[in-house]
Design an enzyme around this catalytic site. Structure first.
Site, PDB file in Angstrom:
ATOM      1  N   ARG A  67       0.825  -1.215   0.000  1.00 15.84           N
ATOM      2  CA  ARG A  67       0.000   0.000   0.000  1.00 15.84           C
ATOM      3  C   ARG A  67       0.858   1.264   0.000  1.00 15.84           C
ATOM      4  NH1 ARG A  67      -5.425  -0.088   1.623  1.00 15.84           N
ATOM      5  NH2 ARG A  67      -6.181  -2.199   1.818  1.00 15.84           N
ATOM      6  N   ARG A  93     -10.102   3.323  -0.886  1.00 17.04           N
ATOM      7  CA  ARG A  93      -8.964   2.611  -0.294  1.00 17.04           C
ATOM      8  C   ARG A  93      -8.678   3.222   1.076  1.00 17.04           C
ATOM      9  NH1 ARG A  93      -6.556  -1.757  -2.331  1.00 17.04           N
ATOM     10  NH2 ARG A  93      -4.440  -1.043  -1.909  1.00 17.04           N
ATOM     11  N   HIS A 111     -18.200  12.107   3.680  1.00 11.06           N
ATOM     12  CA  HIS A 111     -18.734  10.839   4.183  1.00 11.06           C
ATOM     13  C   HIS A 111     -20.255  10.932   4.233  1.00 11.06           C
ATOM     14  CE1 HIS A 111     -18.803   7.082   6.387  1.00 11.06           C
ATOM     15  NE2 HIS A 111     -19.686   7.631   7.185  1.00 11.06           N
TER      16      HIS A 111
HETATM   17  C1  GRF Z   1     -20.397   9.353  -1.825  1.00 12.83           C
HETATM   18  O1  GRF Z   1     -21.600   8.968  -1.202  1.00 12.83           O
HETATM   19  C2  GRF Z   1     -19.396   9.784  -0.800  1.00 12.83           C
HETATM   20  O2  GRF Z   1     -19.964  10.405   0.317  1.00 12.83           O
HETATM   21  C3  GRF Z   1     -18.759   8.485  -0.384  1.00 12.83           C
HETATM   22  O3  GRF Z   1     -18.695   7.719  -1.561  1.00 12.83           O
HETATM   23  C4  GRF Z   1     -19.693   8.162  -2.466  1.00 12.83           C
HETATM   24  C5  GRF Z   1     -18.985   8.539  -3.719  1.00 12.83           C
HETATM   25  O4  GRF Z   1     -19.872   8.890  -4.753  1.00 12.83           O
HETATM   26  N1  GRF Z   1     -17.486   8.713   0.250  1.00 12.83           N
HETATM   27  P1  GRF Z   1     -19.317   9.655  -6.018  1.00 12.83           P
HETATM   28  O5  GRF Z   1     -18.227   8.809  -6.626  1.00 12.83           O
HETATM   29  O6  GRF Z   1     -18.806  10.986  -5.582  1.00 12.83           O
HETATM   30  O7  GRF Z   1     -20.486   9.772  -6.944  1.00 12.83           O
END
Ligand code: GRF
Length: 213
Positions: A67, A93, A111
């Site tokens: 990693r 990741r 998030h």
């Molecule tokens: C989103 O819901 C984000 O909050 C989470 O992963 C998803 C990614 O969606 N971390 P995108 O690729 O931005 O459409």
């Protein structure tokens, strides 16, 4: 001078697209200088290129279980692009302390929950199972502990009767697309942002009937 921002993605890239759209406004305080994906097939790469942004894949599979070597390659490209901030946008990741520490205070993540509730995966299903009446999204700084860094901004949505994982996810995602550009702009401006009025607060008193004996 605009703040130079790189975005890390793994897939669809809708949050990345929201950041690119916001940054196309000449008044926006940040510019997107690079998009990197650990998956060469991430649809977001083509979206970024279509918007004229340099977008590259650094396939983690080429590094086996190393990693840190993968992250070293990412880090080199971030620095070569002159990035000052890094936005994780659906980057799937887990990061090692090496990259997190290198970008301490300069790496943001979005998030799909109101942290500290529901860190990790499957946030919408877990929110429905828990019966929360407000759900939402959080932009936070990335620290070594997953989804635990200082919170920069949050947006709430109501959980409605009949919601499924998909309907709730879609409602949250619309707010993600507003929140991330606003939070990034506040960071790029040095922390100042518009503070919402109390009238903008969201309450969700759903009808409730006590069960009869
Ligand atoms: C989103 O819901 C984000 O909050 C989470 O992963 C998803 C990614 O969606 N971390 P995108 O690729 O931005 O459409």
């Amino acid at each position: 001078m605009k703040t130079r921002v790189a975005i890390l993605i793994s897939g669809r890239g809708s949050n990345m697209e929201a950041l690119i759209d916001a940054a196309s406004d000449p008044a926006y305080p940040a510019e997107i200088v690079l998009v990197l994906s650990n998956r060469p097939t991430a649809p977001g790469l083509e979206i970024a290129r279509g918007a004229g942004i340099r977008a590259e894949a650094v396939d983690h599979r080429q590094f086996g279980s190393d990693r840190e070597a993968h992250e070293a390659a990412l880090d080199e490209m971030l620095r070569a692009a002159g990035a000052e901030l890094v936005c994780l946008a659906g980057y799937m990741r887990l990061l090692t302390p090496r990259l997190v520490d290198a970008w301490e205070g300069r790496m943001l993540n979005i998030h799909p929950s109101l942290l500290p509730a529901f860190p990790g995966l499957h946030t919408h299903t877990r929110a429905l199972e828990a019966g929360v009446k407000l759900h939402g999204c959080t932009v936070h700084l990335v620290t070594r502990a997953m989804d635990e860094g200082p919170i920069l901004a949050q947006a709430a949505v109501p959980v409605l009767p009949g919601d499924t994982e998909d309907t709730l996810a879609a409602r949250v995602l619309r707010q993600e697309h507003n929140l991330y550009p606003a939070a990034l702009a506040a960071v790029a401006r040095g922390g100042s942002s518009d503070v919402p009025s109390e009238a903008d607060c969201l309450a969700n008193p759903l009808p409730w009937r006590a069960s009869r004996p």
